[in-house]
Design a protein around this motif. Structure first.
Motif, PDB file in Angstrom:
ATOM      1  N   ARG A 133      -4.125  -9.224  -9.091  1.00 37.28           N
ATOM      2  CA  ARG A 133      -3.299  -8.063  -8.774  1.00 37.28           C
ATOM      3  C   ARG A 133      -1.993  -8.114  -9.573  1.00 37.28           C
ATOM      4  O   ARG A 133      -1.563  -7.126 -10.164  1.00 37.28           O
ATOM      5  CB  ARG A 133      -3.002  -8.052  -7.270  1.00 37.28           C
ATOM      6  CG  ARG A 133      -2.182  -6.879  -6.839  1.00 37.28           C
ATOM      7  CD  ARG A 133      -1.567  -7.097  -5.457  1.00 37.28           C
ATOM      8  NE  ARG A 133      -0.463  -6.187  -5.296  1.00 37.28           N
ATOM      9  CZ  ARG A 133      -0.609  -4.946  -4.855  1.00 37.28           C
ATOM     10  NH1 ARG A 133      -1.785  -4.505  -4.517  1.00 37.28           N
ATOM     11  NH2 ARG A 133       0.428  -4.150  -4.777  1.00 37.28           N
ATOM     12  N   GLU A 189       6.361  -7.464  -4.553  1.00 37.50           N
ATOM     13  CA  GLU A 189       5.200  -7.899  -5.328  1.00 37.50           C
ATOM     14  C   GLU A 189       5.272  -9.411  -5.567  1.00 37.50           C
ATOM     15  O   GLU A 189       4.277 -10.121  -5.453  1.00 37.50           O
ATOM     16  CB  GLU A 189       5.129  -7.167  -6.674  1.00 37.50           C
ATOM     17  CG  GLU A 189       4.799  -5.682  -6.582  1.00 37.50           C
ATOM     18  CD  GLU A 189       3.369  -5.405  -6.135  1.00 37.50           C
ATOM     19  OE1 GLU A 189       2.568  -6.350  -6.034  1.00 37.50           O
ATOM     20  OE2 GLU A 189       3.057  -4.218  -5.888  1.00 37.50           O
ATOM     21  N   ASN A 229       0.836  -1.207   0.000  1.00 38.86           N
ATOM     22  CA  ASN A 229       0.000   0.000   0.000  1.00 38.86           C
ATOM     23  C   ASN A 229       0.866   1.249   0.000  1.00 38.86           C
ATOM     24  O   ASN A 229       0.547   2.226  -0.670  1.00 38.86           O
ATOM     25  CB  ASN A 229      -0.909   0.035   1.230  1.00 38.86           C
ATOM     26  CG  ASN A 229      -2.106  -0.869   1.065  1.00 38.86           C
ATOM     27  OD1 ASN A 229      -2.449  -1.231  -0.061  1.00 38.86           O
ATOM     28  ND2 ASN A 229      -2.726  -1.252   2.153  1.00 38.86           N
ATOM     29  N   ASP A 245       3.436   6.035  -5.478  1.00 38.45           N
ATOM     30  CA  ASP A 245       3.094   6.326  -6.873  1.00 38.45           C
ATOM     31  C   ASP A 245       2.050   7.429  -6.954  1.00 38.45           C
ATOM     32  O   ASP A 245       2.133   8.340  -7.752  1.00 38.45           O
ATOM     33  CB  ASP A 245       2.457   5.091  -7.530  1.00 38.45           C
ATOM     34  CG  ASP A 245       3.527   4.153  -8.042  1.00 38.45           C
ATOM     35  OD1 ASP A 245       4.703   4.531  -7.992  1.00 38.45           O
ATOM     36  OD2 ASP A 245       3.165   3.049  -8.488  1.00 38.45           O
ATOM     37  N   TYR A 246       1.050   7.265  -6.093  1.00 38.01           N
ATOM     38  CA  TYR A 246      -0.123   8.127  -6.097  1.00 38.01           C
ATOM     39  C   TYR A 246       0.272   9.565  -5.789  1.00 38.01           C
ATOM     40  O   TYR A 246      -0.189  10.506  -6.415  1.00 38.01           O
ATOM     41  CB  TYR A 246      -1.068   7.567  -5.050  1.00 38.01           C
ATOM     42  CG  TYR A 246      -2.422   8.188  -4.955  1.00 38.01           C
ATOM     43  CD1 TYR A 246      -3.410   7.867  -5.869  1.00 38.01           C
ATOM     44  CD2 TYR A 246      -2.737   9.065  -3.919  1.00 38.01           C
ATOM     45  CE1 TYR A 246      -4.670   8.408  -5.758  1.00 38.01           C
ATOM     46  CE2 TYR A 246      -3.991   9.603  -3.800  1.00 38.01           C
ATOM     47  CZ  TYR A 246      -4.960   9.274  -4.721  1.00 38.01           C
ATOM     48  OH  TYR A 246      -6.220   9.801  -4.604  1.00 38.01           O
ATOM     49  N   GLU A 249       2.062   1.927  -3.347  1.00 38.00           N
ATOM     50  CA  GLU A 249       0.986   2.501  -4.163  1.00 38.00           C
ATOM     51  C   GLU A 249       0.797   3.971  -3.837  1.00 38.00           C
ATOM     52  O   GLU A 249       0.631   4.809  -4.725  1.00 38.00           O
ATOM     53  CB  GLU A 249      -0.329   1.757  -3.908  1.00 38.00           C
ATOM     54  CG  GLU A 249      -0.556   0.625  -4.882  1.00 38.00           C
ATOM     55  CD  GLU A 249      -1.614  -0.349  -4.392  1.00 38.00           C
ATOM     56  OE1 GLU A 249      -2.582   0.076  -3.733  1.00 38.00           O
ATOM     57  OE2 GLU A 249      -1.452  -1.552  -4.653  1.00 38.00           O
ATOM     58  N   GLN A 250       0.840   4.257  -2.551  1.00 38.19           N
ATOM     59  CA  GLN A 250       0.713   5.640  -2.101  1.00 38.19           C
ATOM     60  C   GLN A 250       1.851   6.489  -2.677  1.00 38.19           C
ATOM     61  O   GLN A 250       1.665   7.625  -3.083  1.00 38.19           O
ATOM     62  CB  GLN A 250       0.773   5.659  -0.564  1.00 38.19           C
ATOM     63  CG  GLN A 250       0.511   7.006   0.050  1.00 38.19           C
ATOM     64  CD  GLN A 250      -0.974   7.343   0.045  1.00 38.19           C
ATOM     65  OE1 GLN A 250      -1.807   6.500   0.302  1.00 38.19           O
ATOM     66  NE2 GLN A 250      -1.297   8.576  -0.264  1.00 38.19           N
TER      67      GLN A 250
END
Lengths: 357, 400
Positions: free
Chosen positions: A210, A194, A168, A174-175, A171-172
């Motif tokens: 995923r 991953e 997560n 990247d976000y 992902e954050q």
């Protein structure tokens, strides 16, 4: 980041706040790993500030909010993690259970400090990476211990929670579109996790989906291998699964090894109906290689455990005799995993990016 | 409607509220109604004007709605979502107090749909700004929807015609949409249980039932329960209105692969009609056991299959394809004892270059175990011994 402003910021630059050192010294709550060597034989044991590490304490009602001096800075937290994984995990002349309990507890405290302060994404990633690796490794290393000494379910729970958190965080990352700094690890490091997620949840539909949706740059060779492995397991192809497991980097082998008993069980169950017939024999020697056993005796034990008949060195599969209600056979250490682990230094395995990715 | 004045608007709401006209009231707080386009209803601070005409508790809801309209028209979906959330929370309080009444259900439906859609818009905006967590707002919306669901599900003392439990399915469907999007399918389980045990299970409106069956069918598909998936998706497809081509297509994307796994191949005309010819290539390959073609097709349409989450089910179809390939070998050799080497050669011809005898036997073992082939393998002779009767039973008869 402005968002972080309202949260408390730690000021402690050491592995353990001053207050806790004094308290534990006074109450005699020091761990053998933390005692000043010169005071070992004396009546009043003293703490070695260079080796004393903040203990985990459950946050509970009635407890006052920690002061900034009780919380460690990101640098101190990273220092703590690297001390634990560099110096403690390789401790000799003591049981590894002691090492595990100590490191596990101290890493919990590290995570807690990070959460209370709402550390930013980059620092959090740096802290979580080694934590996840340690829990992966420990899950395998401790697998033969008795339940009194080690609870695999608890370790697995912490492991998956930390792994999910780490993914997560990526992902954050990247976000939020954080510009890549020099201290931010390479993409290949992220793909290691991953891949770890894929092999931990082998054959799981969500995990595979995923993996399939990962961005191109994250589809490193090791992620692709893990994905193929997981899809092969999903399709029941135990031969391919067992062949591919050996090509995984050591840390991923640690995680997938936990599923080896399931892989073998499912294979034997499938074989029980396909190789079933009068006078049909399946040599244990073939199964040994196919299902990654070391000795033919282990194959025979495994088969007998599930109620499959054995005649000398041959397995007599028969439909309907497999004891499906029997719990999956517990895992033992596997020679091929041990050998893979021996090929690298433990501290490198836990603290550095794998070179296989 | 587009020129509705504020006073007319509020007056109509007042009438609807007093006469307990849920359907009209729903229109006046919904974004699907023309009033949102009225230039006279655009105001940032509508509270005082609304309070002049409407009495509590309606004033709070309408003020929140008008504020929300204002923010939407200014493209600020984050603030708009926040207003909508206040609106729904205010509504839940009122709704809960309305004992033995369910006339406000249409209002709940309208505001809950808007809540979810606004959350999606807000998340898009937040992603552009790079703040918050991915899909954070949608998760919040799920909590709010859950609070509505609880009020409805707990209303078990009212009579059948006035119970709020009629609202459960609409909410479950909204929650399904959220959970599928945030990829938390396990949260669907208690909702499914609640609906399946409801006495009104088969009496909810048809459109709601279709949406429900569609999602539950998909969930069964992900859990590899293809028989149930077939049942639910078939219901959805057959009852879905023939003019809803888009929805029918969506259902088919899942129903076709499930059907193929169960041995029913799609017809070209149908696939053409719904613009799903990708499946035609898949079906052609599977039918004749052309594994090489199947692998190529899967690679070619990979993005499409992954996007809809059906890549893995097609992976399962490979076994069906291999079964058909092996049947061809059997048809040629016309022997009930087939050397595994012959089957391996067939796989090699299909460009599975790294296949060997052990893996061929492993694939066979799976086919036999699943009942797709009847017979057994002799490891010693490396021979597949086929059953004398129906060695390749039709897939539709295979139970597992």
């Amino acid at each position: 980041m402005a968002l972080n402003e309202p949260f408390i910021k730690g000021t402690c630059e050491n592995m353990c706040p001053e207050k806790e050192i004094k308290f534990r010294e006074k109450e005699g709550l020091l761990h053998p790993f933390e005692i000043m060597r010169s005071s070992e034989k004396t009546v009043r044991l003293k703490a070695d500030p260079a080796r004393t590490v903040k203990k985990y304490a459950r946050s509970a009602a009635g407890q006052s909010m920690p002061k900034p001096s009780d919380l460690r800075t990101p640098q101190a937290l990273k220092k703590t993690v690297s001390y634990l994984l560099n110096n403690i995990t390789i401790m000799e002349n003591c049981n590894w259970c002691t090492v595990y309990d100590f490191v596990f507890d101290r890493l919990c405290a590290v995570r807690q400090d990070a959460v209370i302060q709402h550390l930013d994404v980059t620092h959090s990633i740096d802290i979580m990476k080694p934590v996840v690796r340690f829990l992966t490794y420990a899950g395998y290393r401790m697998c033969e211990e008795s339940l009194q000494k080690y609870d695999p379910a608890i370790n697995f729970h912490h492991f998956t929670e930390c792994l999910r958190k780490l993914l997560n965080l990526y992902e954050q990352f990247d976000y939020e579109n954080i510009p890549t700094e020099s201290n931010y690890s390479c993409v290949c490091e992220r793909s290691q996790f991953e891949a770890l997620y894929l092999v931990t949840f082998l054959g799981n539909v969500d995990a595979i989906s995923r993996g399939l949706m990962l961005k191109k740059e994250l589809r490193s060779p090791v992620v692709n291998l893990a994905l193929q492995l997981s899809i092969a397991y999903f399709g029941g192809n135990y031969i391919r699964v067992c062949r591919m497991i050996r090509n995984l980097p050591p840390l991923l082998q640690c995680s997938v090894a936990l599923l080896l008993p399931n892989i073998r069980r499912n294979a034997l169950l499938t074989m029980s109906s396909a190789f079933s017939g009068r006078n049909l024999q399946y040599p244990a020697s073939a199964l040994k290689t196919e299902l990654l056993f070391e000795k033919e005796n282990q194959v025979i034990d495994e088969c007998l455990y599930y109620g499959i008949k054995v005649q000398e060195k041959n397995i007599l599969f028969q439909k309907g005799v497999f004891k499906t209600e029997t719990a999956v056979r517990p895992l033992n250490h596997q020679l091929f995993v041990d050998e893979a682990l021996e090929s690298c230094r433990l501290s490198d395995l836990l603290l550095k990016c794998s070179h296989h990715c | 409607m587009a020129h509705l004045t504020l006073n007319q608007y509020l007056q109509q709401i007042d009438n609807a509220w007093r006469s307990r006209d849920g359907i009209s009231l729903a229109d006046f707080v919904s974004f699907r109604h023309a009033h949102v386009a009225s230039s006279k209803l655009q105001m940032e601070n509508p509270e005082s004007s609304v309070e002049r005409v409407l009495e509590p508790p309606m004033d709070e809801i309408v003020a929140a709605h008008l504020k929300c309209v204002w923010y939407v028209n200014n493209q600020d979906f984050v603030q708009a979502y926040y207003c909508q959330q206040l609106l729904v929370q205010a509504f839940v309080k009122i709704f809960q107090m309305q004992r033995d009444q369910n006339w406000a259900l249409p209002v709940m439906y309208a505001i809950c749909i808007d809540l979810r859609l606004l959350a999606q818009q807000a998340d898009k905006l937040l992603a552009l700004r790079g703040s918050g967590r991915p899909l954070e707002t949608l998760e919040k919306a799920a909590d709010i929807l859950m609070s509505c669901f609880r009020v409805c599900a707990a209303d078990n003392r009212s009579a059948e015609e006035s119970t709020k439990r009629w609202g459960m399915l609409a909410l479950v469907n909204q929650l399904f949409k959220v959970y599928f999007r945030i990829n938390k399918l396990h949260l669907c389980k208690p909702l499914i249980r609640a609906i399946e045990s409801s006495p009104y299970k088969d009496q909810f409106s048809l459109s709601q039932q279709i949406t429900y069956k569609y999602y539950v069918g998909r969930k069964h598909m992900f859990a590899s329960d293809y028989k149930s998936a077939d049942m639910y998706l078939t219901f959805a497809f057959e009852r879905c209105h023939k003019k809803s081509v888009r929805n029918k297509r969506l259902i088919l994307i899942y129903l076709i692969p499930v059907k193929m796994l169960l041995g029913y191949m799609p017809q070209r005309g149908m696939l053409e009609k719904y613009d799903l010819l990708q499946f035609w290539e898949v079906a052609e390959a599977v039918k004749v056991g052309n594994l090489e073609l199947l692998n190529n097709v899967m690679q070619h349409h990979e993005a499409f299959f992954i996007k809809f989450g059906i890549f893995l089910i097609l992976e399962k179809l490979k076994y069906v394809c291999i079964r058909n390939l092996f049947k061809k070998v059997f048809d040629i050799l016309k022997m009930s004892r087939i050397p595994v080497a012959a089957l391996m050669t067939a796989l090699k011809l299909m460009k599975i270059d790294d296949i060997d005898i052990s893996e061929t036997m492993c694939i066979l073992a799976n086919l036999i175990n699943e009942g797709k082939i009847k017979g057994y393998i002799s490891f010693h002779h490396k021979i597949l011994v086929l059953s004398k009767q129906q060695a390749f039973p039709p897939l539709s008869m295979v139970t597992r």
